[in-house]
Scaffold this motif. Sequence first.
Motif, short mmCIF file in Angstrom:
data_model
loop_
_atom_site.label_atom_id
_atom_site.label_comp_id
_atom_site.label_asym_id
_atom_site.label_seq_id
_atom_site.Cartn_x
_atom_site.Cartn_y
_atom_site.Cartn_z
N ASP A 169 0.87 -1.17 0.00
CA ASP A 169 0.00 0.00 0.00
C ASP A 169 0.91 1.23 0.00
OD1 ASP A 169 -2.11 1.74 0.08
OD2 ASP A 169 -2.62 1.38 2.18
N CYS A 170 1.18 1.74 -1.17
CA CYS A 170 2.11 2.86 -1.35
C CYS A 170 1.36 4.17 -1.12
CB CYS A 170 2.71 2.80 -2.76
SG CYS A 170 3.92 4.08 -3.09
N MET A 171 1.34 4.61 0.12
CA MET A 171 0.53 5.78 0.47
C MET A 171 1.24 7.09 0.16
SD MET A 171 0.66 5.66 4.65
CE MET A 171 0.01 7.32 4.91
N ASP A 172 2.57 7.09 0.05
CA ASP A 172 3.36 8.29 -0.22
C ASP A 172 4.59 7.91 -1.03
OD1 ASP A 172 2.03 10.50 1.19
OD2 ASP A 172 2.50 9.40 3.02
N GLU A 173 5.20 8.90 -1.65
CA GLU A 173 6.49 8.72 -2.30
C GLU A 173 7.55 8.97 -1.23
OE1 GLU A 173 8.90 7.33 -4.15
OE2 GLU A 173 7.47 7.72 -5.76
N LEU A 174 7.85 7.93 -0.45
CA LEU A 174 8.72 8.09 0.71
C LEU A 174 10.13 8.53 0.34
CD1 LEU A 174 7.66 4.99 2.87
CD2 LEU A 174 6.90 7.36 3.08
N SER A 175 10.59 8.19 -0.85
CA SER A 175 11.94 8.55 -1.26
C SER A 175 12.11 10.05 -1.38
CB SER A 175 12.30 7.88 -2.59
OG SER A 175 11.45 8.35 -3.62
N ALA A 176 11.01 10.80 -1.50
CA ALA A 176 11.09 12.26 -1.63
C ALA A 176 11.04 12.96 -0.28
CB ALA A 176 9.95 12.76 -2.51
N PHE A 177 10.86 12.20 0.81
CA PHE A 177 10.73 12.82 2.12
C PHE A 177 12.11 13.13 2.71
CE2 PHE A 177 6.24 11.63 3.71
CZ PHE A 177 5.70 11.97 2.49
N LYS A 178 12.14 14.11 3.57
CA LYS A 178 13.37 14.49 4.23
C LYS A 178 13.92 13.33 5.05
CE LYS A 178 15.19 18.23 7.15
NZ LYS A 178 14.82 19.48 7.87
N GLY A 179 15.22 13.03 4.88
CA GLY A 179 15.86 11.96 5.63
C GLY A 179 15.55 10.57 5.13
N ALA A 180 15.09 10.43 3.89
CA ALA A 180 14.78 9.10 3.35
C ALA A 180 16.04 8.25 3.29
CB ALA A 180 14.19 9.24 1.95
N PRO A 181 15.97 6.97 3.70
CA PRO A 181 17.15 6.09 3.67
C PRO A 181 17.67 5.91 2.25
CG PRO A 181 15.38 5.12 4.99
CD PRO A 181 14.79 6.30 4.27
N PRO A 182 18.97 5.86 2.06
CA PRO A 182 19.54 5.70 0.71
C PRO A 182 19.08 4.43 0.00
CG PRO A 182 21.24 6.37 2.28
CD PRO A 182 20.02 6.04 3.08
N ARG A 183 18.80 3.36 0.76
CA ARG A 183 18.45 2.07 0.16
C ARG A 183 16.97 1.97 -0.20
NH1 ARG A 183 19.18 -1.39 4.75
NH2 ARG A 183 18.64 -3.14 3.40
N LEU A 184 16.20 3.01 0.11
CA LEU A 184 14.75 2.89 -0.04
C LEU A 184 14.34 2.61 -1.48
CD1 LEU A 184 12.14 4.92 1.88
CD2 LEU A 184 11.78 4.50 -0.54
N CYS A 185 14.93 3.32 -2.44
CA CYS A 185 14.52 3.14 -3.84
C CYS A 185 14.80 1.74 -4.34
CB CYS A 185 15.22 4.18 -4.71
SG CYS A 185 14.62 5.86 -4.47
N ALA A 186 15.97 1.20 -3.98
CA ALA A 186 16.31 -0.16 -4.42
C ALA A 186 15.36 -1.18 -3.80
CB ALA A 186 17.75 -0.48 -4.06
N LEU A 187 15.04 -0.99 -2.52
CA LEU A 187 14.13 -1.93 -1.87
C LEU A 187 12.71 -1.79 -2.41
CD1 LEU A 187 15.45 -1.72 1.80
CD2 LEU A 187 15.40 -3.76 0.35
N GLU A 188 12.31 -0.59 -2.77
CA GLU A 188 10.98 -0.44 -3.36
C GLU A 188 10.91 -1.17 -4.70
OE1 GLU A 188 7.71 2.95 -3.67
OE2 GLU A 188 9.36 3.28 -5.08
N SER A 189 11.96 -1.09 -5.48
CA SER A 189 11.97 -1.81 -6.76
C SER A 189 11.79 -3.30 -6.53
CB SER A 189 13.29 -1.54 -7.50
OG SER A 189 13.39 -0.18 -7.87
N GLU A 190 12.46 -3.84 -5.52
CA GLU A 190 12.31 -5.27 -5.20
C GLU A 190 10.90 -5.57 -4.70
OE1 GLU A 190 14.24 -7.69 -5.84
OE2 GLU A 190 15.81 -6.40 -6.67
N LEU A 191 10.36 -4.67 -3.88
CA LEU A 191 9.01 -4.90 -3.37
C LEU A 191 7.99 -4.88 -4.51
CD1 LEU A 191 7.10 -5.32 -1.03
CD2 LEU A 191 7.17 -2.85 -0.58
#
Length: 385
Positions: free
Chosen positions: A117-139
Amino acid sequence: MFDLVCFSHLRWDFVFQRPQHLLSRAARSRRVFYVEEPHFAADEPKLEVRQDEHGVHVVTMHLPDGLTDDEALSCQRVLLQHLVASAEIADHVQWFYTPMALPLAQALPKPLACVYDCMDELSAFKGAPPRLCALESELLRCADLVFTGGHALFEAKRELHHNIHPFPSSVDREHFARARVPQADPPDQAPLPRPRLGFFGVIDERMDLVLLEQVARLRPDWQLVMIGPVVKIDERELPRLPNIHYLGAKSYAELPNYLAGWDVALMPFAKNEATRFISPTKTPEYLAAGKPVVSTSIRDVVRPYSVRGLAHIADTPLDFVAACSACLADEGERFLRRVDAFLSHLSWDQTWSEMEALMERVVESASRSSGEQPCADFEEAREVG
């Protein structure tokens, strides 16, 4: 009947929003385990499980300070394995609000299905973890079903998954309609003169603080009421003027009482990456309370609310003041009839019913297959990172 195990970056008791609305309804018919991000302050790893008033099992893992990322992940997996054993979790669906939890999910048995349930674009938020985009691709690769929190986010991700559906913010109409009944003001709001223009929600990098300050300076006779926790920004950055009032966080139950004393509801969001795809839950909540809405030009507010004449859009201080002035002068029964007609087809009950039907469909589809889980590469994906 299968369990639902949800992994989230949000504390269950932080603010009552999309996850709480959906999962409290899920808990009416199945066991729901809501796994929060860990607390780091314990003497030794400890698992805490409590059941809230809606029947949701809130799972909090307490870890010692100073652990490396690998050590913290290992401790969390062990604690979740204890949860699996003690709660006898077997057949279940895994529900993700954060891709960062994907490696943690290895502690659970293989799920019947995986829902994001992708409620927000978390990668655009302040302090987003560097690995978030790669993990979202896997998810996205291993998920059987994906929801988005709004139409703008759906349009951005629709080509990334074969089974993706937009579910914009909904509303508990009856709860917020209480604000339409005359009532005594809360003690901290009662001394403020009228007119009052208010905002409730998280006050963070998504807020246009410059716009807020300039509106307050242009109309010193207006009282701007700001309700909600301040997160990820320094409180010293908040504009401090005699007619801006920060009343702090309030419970979901208290919000209608505060709304009842407002003349206009505000959404002074900044136009930045963090707000590009948001679909504010407060839009229909303000309307259900019978309050005219003034917002900056957030995509999921412009459509459908502005195009249907249910919200005023303004981005500059002068335009924002003009829109608020129009609301103060000209919102009445005709406006409320349009609001009620629109909201009559909107409810969290209906949203959850549609989501649950889609979830059960992928589980049923998996059960008809030749003994394979619907996400064949889920185990491999959970090891990423």
